[in-house]
Write a protein that holds these residues in place. Structure first.
Motif, short mmCIF file in Angstrom:
data_model
loop_
_atom_site.label_atom_id
_atom_site.label_comp_id
_atom_site.label_asym_id
_atom_site.label_seq_id
_atom_site.Cartn_x
_atom_site.Cartn_y
_atom_site.Cartn_z
N ARG A 270 -3.92 8.11 1.25
CA ARG A 270 -4.37 6.83 1.78
C ARG A 270 -5.90 6.75 1.77
O ARG A 270 -6.48 5.72 1.41
CB ARG A 270 -3.82 6.63 3.19
CG ARG A 270 -4.05 5.25 3.76
CD ARG A 270 -3.26 5.06 5.05
NE ARG A 270 -1.83 5.06 4.83
CZ ARG A 270 -1.11 3.97 4.54
NH1 ARG A 270 -1.70 2.80 4.48
NH2 ARG A 270 0.18 4.03 4.35
N SER A 271 -6.58 7.84 2.14
CA SER A 271 -8.05 7.82 2.16
C SER A 271 -8.61 7.69 0.74
O SER A 271 -9.59 6.98 0.53
CB SER A 271 -8.61 9.06 2.86
OG SER A 271 -8.22 10.23 2.21
N TYR B 54 -8.22 3.96 -0.26
CA TYR B 54 -9.23 3.06 0.31
C TYR B 54 -10.61 3.35 -0.28
O TYR B 54 -11.43 2.43 -0.43
CB TYR B 54 -9.22 3.11 1.83
CG TYR B 54 -8.05 2.33 2.38
CD1 TYR B 54 -7.97 0.95 2.22
CD2 TYR B 54 -6.98 2.98 3.00
CE1 TYR B 54 -6.89 0.23 2.69
CE2 TYR B 54 -5.90 2.25 3.47
CZ TYR B 54 -5.86 0.88 3.31
OH TYR B 54 -4.77 0.16 3.76
N VAL C 188 0.84 -1.20 0.00
CA VAL C 188 0.00 0.00 0.00
C VAL C 188 0.87 1.25 0.00
O VAL C 188 0.66 2.17 -0.79
CB VAL C 188 -0.99 0.00 1.19
CG1 VAL C 188 -1.72 1.33 1.28
CG2 VAL C 188 -1.98 -1.14 1.05
N THR D 252 -1.23 -6.42 2.26
CA THR D 252 -2.05 -6.04 1.11
C THR D 252 -1.13 -5.68 -0.03
O THR D 252 -0.22 -4.87 0.13
CB THR D 252 -2.95 -4.85 1.46
OG1 THR D 252 -3.79 -5.21 2.57
CG2 THR D 252 -3.82 -4.44 0.28
N VAL E 87 -10.49 1.45 -3.54
CA VAL E 87 -10.61 0.02 -3.25
C VAL E 87 -12.06 -0.32 -2.94
O VAL E 87 -12.62 -1.29 -3.46
CB VAL E 87 -9.67 -0.41 -2.09
CG1 VAL E 87 -9.98 -1.84 -1.65
CG2 VAL E 87 -8.22 -0.27 -2.51
#
Length: 69
Positions: free
Chosen positions: A30-31, A34, A19, A51, A37
Motif C-alpha cells: 500500500r505504501s 501511494y 485500491v 478510488t 500515485v
C-alpha cells in the motif's frame, strides 16, 4: 480450481480495480502504491469516495517499469 485462483480470475477480468484489488493484482504494498500515485506514475480516478485504477492505466504502469539488467 482453488479459491485463490478463482478470486484472481475475477480480479483479472475487471475493467477497473479498487485500491485493494490493484494491490492484489500488482503484488505491491500500500505504501509503494501511494508513493507511485504521488509520483504520478499510477493514475487514479475518483468516484465519490472510491478510488479506482483503470485496467489500462494499471497495465501501462506495469509496462513502464524498468527492465532488470
Amino acid at each position: 480450481m482453488n479459491s485463490v485462483m478463482s478470486k484472481m480470475n475475477k480480479v483479472e477480468d475487471r475493467a477497473a480495480f479498487t485500491v485493494g484489488e490493484f494491490l492484489e493484482w500488482s503484488r505491491i504494498s500500500r505504501s509503494k502504491f501511494y508513493g507511485e500515485v504521488g509520483a504520478k506514475r499510477i493514475c487514479v480516478r475518483k468516484l465519490g469516495k472510491r478510488t479506482l485504477i483503470l485496467r489500462t492505466d494499471a497495465e501501462a504502469w506495469l509496462h513502464a517499469l524498468p527492465a532488470s539488467e
